[in-house]
Design a protein around this motif. Structure first.
Motif, PDB file in Angstrom:
ATOM      1  N   ILE A   1       0.834  -1.204   0.000  1.00 39.97           N
ATOM      2  CA  ILE A   1       0.000   0.000   0.000  1.00 39.97           C
ATOM      3  C   ILE A   1       0.869   1.254   0.000  1.00 39.97           C
ATOM      4  CG2 ILE A   1      -1.656   1.337   1.367  1.00 39.97           C
ATOM      5  CD1 ILE A   1      -2.801  -1.375   2.316  1.00 39.97           C
ATOM      6  N   GLU A   2       1.942   1.220   0.768  1.00 39.66           N
ATOM      7  CA  GLU A   2       2.843   2.368   0.853  1.00 39.66           C
ATOM      8  C   GLU A   2       3.561   2.595  -0.477  1.00 39.66           C
ATOM      9  OE1 GLU A   2       4.832   5.635   2.272  1.00 39.66           O
ATOM     10  OE2 GLU A   2       3.164   4.549   3.206  1.00 39.66           O
ATOM     11  N   LYS A   3       3.871   1.503  -1.166  1.00 41.18           N
ATOM     12  CA  LYS A   3       4.611   1.611  -2.422  1.00 41.18           C
ATOM     13  C   LYS A   3       3.757   2.240  -3.526  1.00 41.18           C
ATOM     14  CE  LYS A   3       7.829  -1.009  -5.282  1.00 41.18           C
ATOM     15  NZ  LYS A   3       8.479  -2.313  -5.493  1.00 41.18           N
ATOM     16  N   LYS A   4       2.467   1.935  -3.511  1.00 40.03           N
ATOM     17  CA  LYS A   4       1.569   2.513  -4.513  1.00 40.03           C
ATOM     18  C   LYS A   4       0.296   2.969  -3.808  1.00 40.03           C
ATOM     19  CE  LYS A   4      -0.464   1.817  -9.058  1.00 40.03           C
ATOM     20  NZ  LYS A   4      -0.792   0.864 -10.143  1.00 40.03           N
ATOM     21  N   LYS A   5       0.295   4.183  -3.368  1.00 41.60           N
ATOM     22  CA  LYS A   5      -0.793   4.684  -2.538  1.00 41.60           C
ATOM     23  C   LYS A   5      -2.088   4.891  -3.316  1.00 41.60           C
ATOM     24  CE  LYS A   5       2.288   7.059   0.690  1.00 41.60           C
ATOM     25  NZ  LYS A   5       2.682   8.355   1.282  1.00 41.60           N
ATOM     26  N   TYR A   6      -1.985   5.120  -4.622  1.00 42.79           N
ATOM     27  CA  TYR A   6      -3.172   5.435  -5.412  1.00 42.79           C
ATOM     28  C   TYR A   6      -3.360   4.398  -6.520  1.00 42.79           C
ATOM     29  CZ  TYR A   6      -2.364   9.827  -3.004  1.00 42.79           C
ATOM     30  OH  TYR A   6      -2.133  10.764  -2.030  1.00 42.79           O
ATOM     31  N   GLY A   7      -4.593   4.072  -6.806  1.00 38.27           N
ATOM     32  CA  GLY A   7      -4.903   3.141  -7.881  1.00 38.27           C
ATOM     33  C   GLY A   7      -4.518   1.707  -7.578  1.00 38.27           C
ATOM     34  N   LEU A   8      -4.436   1.368  -6.295  1.00 37.13           N
ATOM     35  CA  LEU A   8      -4.041   0.018  -5.900  1.00 37.13           C
ATOM     36  C   LEU A   8      -5.229  -0.929  -5.961  1.00 37.13           C
ATOM     37  CD1 LEU A   8      -1.586  -1.582  -4.732  1.00 37.13           C
ATOM     38  CD2 LEU A   8      -2.536  -1.143  -2.472  1.00 37.13           C
ATOM     39  N   ASP A   9      -5.034  -2.084  -6.563  1.00 34.92           N
ATOM     40  CA  ASP A   9      -6.065  -3.105  -6.624  1.00 34.92           C
ATOM     41  C   ASP A   9      -6.243  -3.738  -5.239  1.00 34.92           C
ATOM     42  OD1 ASP A   9      -7.936  -4.849  -7.566  1.00 34.92           O
ATOM     43  OD2 ASP A   9      -6.605  -5.889  -8.969  1.00 34.92           O
ATOM     44  N   ASN A  10      -7.360  -4.449  -5.069  1.00 36.04           N
ATOM     45  CA  ASN A  10      -7.586  -5.145  -3.800  1.00 36.04           C
ATOM     46  C   ASN A  10      -6.470  -6.143  -3.525  1.00 36.04           C
ATOM     47  OD1 ASN A  10     -10.009  -3.796  -3.445  1.00 36.04           O
ATOM     48  ND2 ASN A  10     -11.209  -5.391  -4.445  1.00 36.04           N
ATOM     49  N   ILE A  11      -6.148  -6.320  -2.241  1.00 35.12           N
ATOM     50  CA  ILE A  11      -5.091  -7.239  -1.849  1.00 35.12           C
ATOM     51  C   ILE A  11      -5.614  -8.235  -0.819  1.00 35.12           C
ATOM     52  CG2 ILE A  11      -2.876  -7.481  -0.658  1.00 35.12           C
ATOM     53  CD1 ILE A  11      -2.067  -4.785  -1.722  1.00 35.12           C
ATOM     54  N   SER A  12      -5.372  -9.508  -1.099  1.00 38.37           N
ATOM     55  CA  SER A  12      -5.537 -10.566  -0.100  1.00 38.37           C
ATOM     56  C   SER A  12      -4.203 -11.288  -0.022  1.00 38.37           C
ATOM     57  CB  SER A  12      -6.639 -11.548  -0.493  1.00 38.37           C
ATOM     58  OG  SER A  12      -7.896 -10.922  -0.478  1.00 38.37           O
ATOM     59  N   LEU A  13      -3.718 -11.545   1.185  1.00 42.11           N
ATOM     60  CA  LEU A  13      -2.407 -12.183   1.347  1.00 42.11           C
ATOM     61  C   LEU A  13      -2.409 -13.057   2.586  1.00 42.11           C
ATOM     62  CD1 LEU A  13       1.096 -10.647   0.842  1.00 42.11           C
ATOM     63  CD2 LEU A  13       0.580 -11.812   2.993  1.00 42.11           C
ATOM     64  N   VAL A  14      -1.792 -14.214   2.454  1.00 42.18           N
ATOM     65  CA  VAL A  14      -1.625 -15.096   3.603  1.00 42.18           C
ATOM     66  C   VAL A  14      -0.224 -15.700   3.549  1.00 42.18           C
ATOM     67  CG1 VAL A  14      -2.608 -17.092   2.400  1.00 42.18           C
ATOM     68  CG2 VAL A  14      -2.570 -17.051   4.897  1.00 42.18           C
ATOM     69  N   ALA A  15       0.417 -15.788   4.710  1.00 45.16           N
ATOM     70  CA  ALA A  15       1.736 -16.418   4.825  1.00 45.16           C
ATOM     71  C   ALA A  15       1.578 -17.698   5.637  1.00 45.16           C
ATOM     72  CB  ALA A  15       2.731 -15.476   5.501  1.00 45.16           C
ATOM     73  N   ILE A  16       1.982 -18.816   5.041  1.00 46.77           N
ATOM     74  CA  ILE A  16       1.882 -20.118   5.705  1.00 46.77           C
ATOM     75  C   ILE A  16       3.272 -20.521   6.181  1.00 46.77           C
ATOM     76  CG2 ILE A  16       1.233 -22.538   5.427  1.00 46.77           C
ATOM     77  CD1 ILE A  16      -0.527 -21.646   3.046  1.00 46.77           C
ATOM     78  N   HIS A  17       3.447 -20.637   7.476  1.00 45.30           N
ATOM     79  CA  HIS A  17       4.743 -20.991   8.047  1.00 45.30           C
ATOM     80  C   HIS A  17       4.866 -22.514   8.083  1.00 45.30           C
ATOM     81  CE1 HIS A  17       5.865 -16.879   9.340  1.00 45.30           C
ATOM     82  NE2 HIS A  17       4.558 -16.725   9.289  1.00 45.30           N
ATOM     83  N   LEU A  18       5.622 -23.040   7.150  1.00 47.40           N
ATOM     84  CA  LEU A  18       5.644 -24.475   6.909  1.00 47.40           C
ATOM     85  C   LEU A  18       6.201 -25.294   8.071  1.00 47.40           C
ATOM     86  CD1 LEU A  18       6.777 -24.393   3.177  1.00 47.40           C
ATOM     87  CD2 LEU A  18       4.509 -24.955   4.039  1.00 47.40           C
ATOM     88  N   GLN A  19       7.327 -24.886   8.626  1.00 49.64           N
ATOM     89  CA  GLN A  19       7.949 -25.689   9.681  1.00 49.64           C
ATOM     90  C   GLN A  19       7.070 -25.736  10.929  1.00 49.64           C
ATOM     91  OE1 GLN A  19      10.419 -27.628   8.899  1.00 49.64           O
ATOM     92  NE2 GLN A  19      10.498 -26.657   6.875  1.00 49.64           N
ATOM     93  N   GLU A  20       6.449 -24.618  11.255  1.00 54.10           N
ATOM     94  CA  GLU A  20       5.545 -24.618  12.400  1.00 54.10           C
ATOM     95  C   GLU A  20       4.363 -25.536  12.157  1.00 54.10           C
ATOM     96  OE1 GLU A  20       4.181 -21.017  14.033  1.00 54.10           O
ATOM     97  OE2 GLU A  20       6.171 -20.267  14.525  1.00 54.10           O
ATOM     98  N   LEU A  21       3.854 -25.507  10.934  1.00 53.02           N
ATOM     99  CA  LEU A  21       2.721 -26.338  10.576  1.00 53.02           C
ATOM    100  C   LEU A  21       3.108 -27.820  10.639  1.00 53.02           C
ATOM    101  CD1 LEU A  21      -0.203 -26.009   9.661  1.00 53.02           C
ATOM    102  CD2 LEU A  21       0.601 -26.133   7.302  1.00 53.02           C
ATOM    103  N   MET A  22       4.304 -28.142  10.167  1.00 55.74           N
ATOM    104  CA  MET A  22       4.760 -29.530  10.190  1.00 55.74           C
ATOM    105  C   MET A  22       4.932 -30.016  11.632  1.00 55.74           C
ATOM    106  SD  MET A  22       4.876 -30.366   7.020  1.00 55.74           S
ATOM    107  CE  MET A  22       5.874 -31.838   6.901  1.00 55.74           C
TER     108      MET A  22
END
Length: 204
Positions: free
Chosen positions: A180-201
């Motif tokens: 958002i900071e990098k492109k303050k205007y005209g930004l498309d919607n954002i969905s993001l998820v980070a999956i921590h693999l080792q913790e999950l394992m």
């Protein structure tokens, strides 16, 4: 999607088949609903034992962070991709360039999606499915929509998460805020998820 996968007859033995057919079923349901004219991308992750499966339809993208390096797990399905363009044209469609953007029938940037009834004869919902054996150096999978990747590169992500690969709190929020900071205007919607693999394992 989770319910469809869990109820699929091949969920245990053939996870790739289950992912593909679940996405196709959702696409069919959307197309049969006359009140839905638009479409959507789909990016799904499934972990079975020590294997990671990622299915992608559209221009969202998943990357793997391993030993501090970031590499693409999936590719974005856009009409600008030469192989995708060839598939569109083989179905009788055309790709028109407007303002440096390649568009199916001059309107749709995606070459694959769920729904999008108007363009369905030219595009597909068939996912790319990646199978990855989770290694001890694999730290996380970051999955995000095109609104994030349009402004952030893999190198940007690498620099942002440097020395934070093992943190679980606030990482997704930090990445979204950086976009958002990098492109303050005209930004498309954002969905993001980070999956921590080792913790999950470990939890399994």
């Amino acid at each position: 999607m989770h319910i469809l996968l869990a109820s699929h007859g091949s969920f245990i033995e053939e996870p790739k088949t289950a992912l593909k057919e679940s996405i196709e079923k959702i696409d069919k349901q959307v197309l049969e609903n006359s009140s839905i004219s638009g479409g959507s991308t789909a990016l799904c992750a499934l972990i079975r034992g020590e294997k990671l499966y990622v299915a992608n339809v559209g221009d969202s993208k998943a990357v793997l962070v391993s030993n501090g390096e970031v590499r693409d797990l999936t590719r974005q399905h856009r009409a600008s991709n030469e192989d995708e363009k060839m598939l569109i044209e083989s179905r009788g469609g055309v790709v028109i360039d407007r303002k440096n953007t390649s568009l199916v029938q001059g309107s749709l940037q995606l070459s694959r999606s769920i729904g999008d009834r108007k363009y369905k004869q030219y595009i597909t919902c068939e996912p790319d499915i990646v199978e990855h054996e989770i290694a001890k150096d694999d730290q996380m999978v970051i999955m995000a929509t095109d609104g994030f990747w349009d402004v952030m590169s893999s190198q940007d992500v690498k620099e942002l998460i440097q020395n934070r690969e093992n943190e679980t709190s606030g990482l997704s929020k930090m990445l979204v805020e950086a976009a958002i900071e990098k492109k303050k205007y005209g930004l498309d919607n954002i969905s993001l998820v980070a999956i921590h693999l080792q913790e999950l394992m470990k939890s399994e």
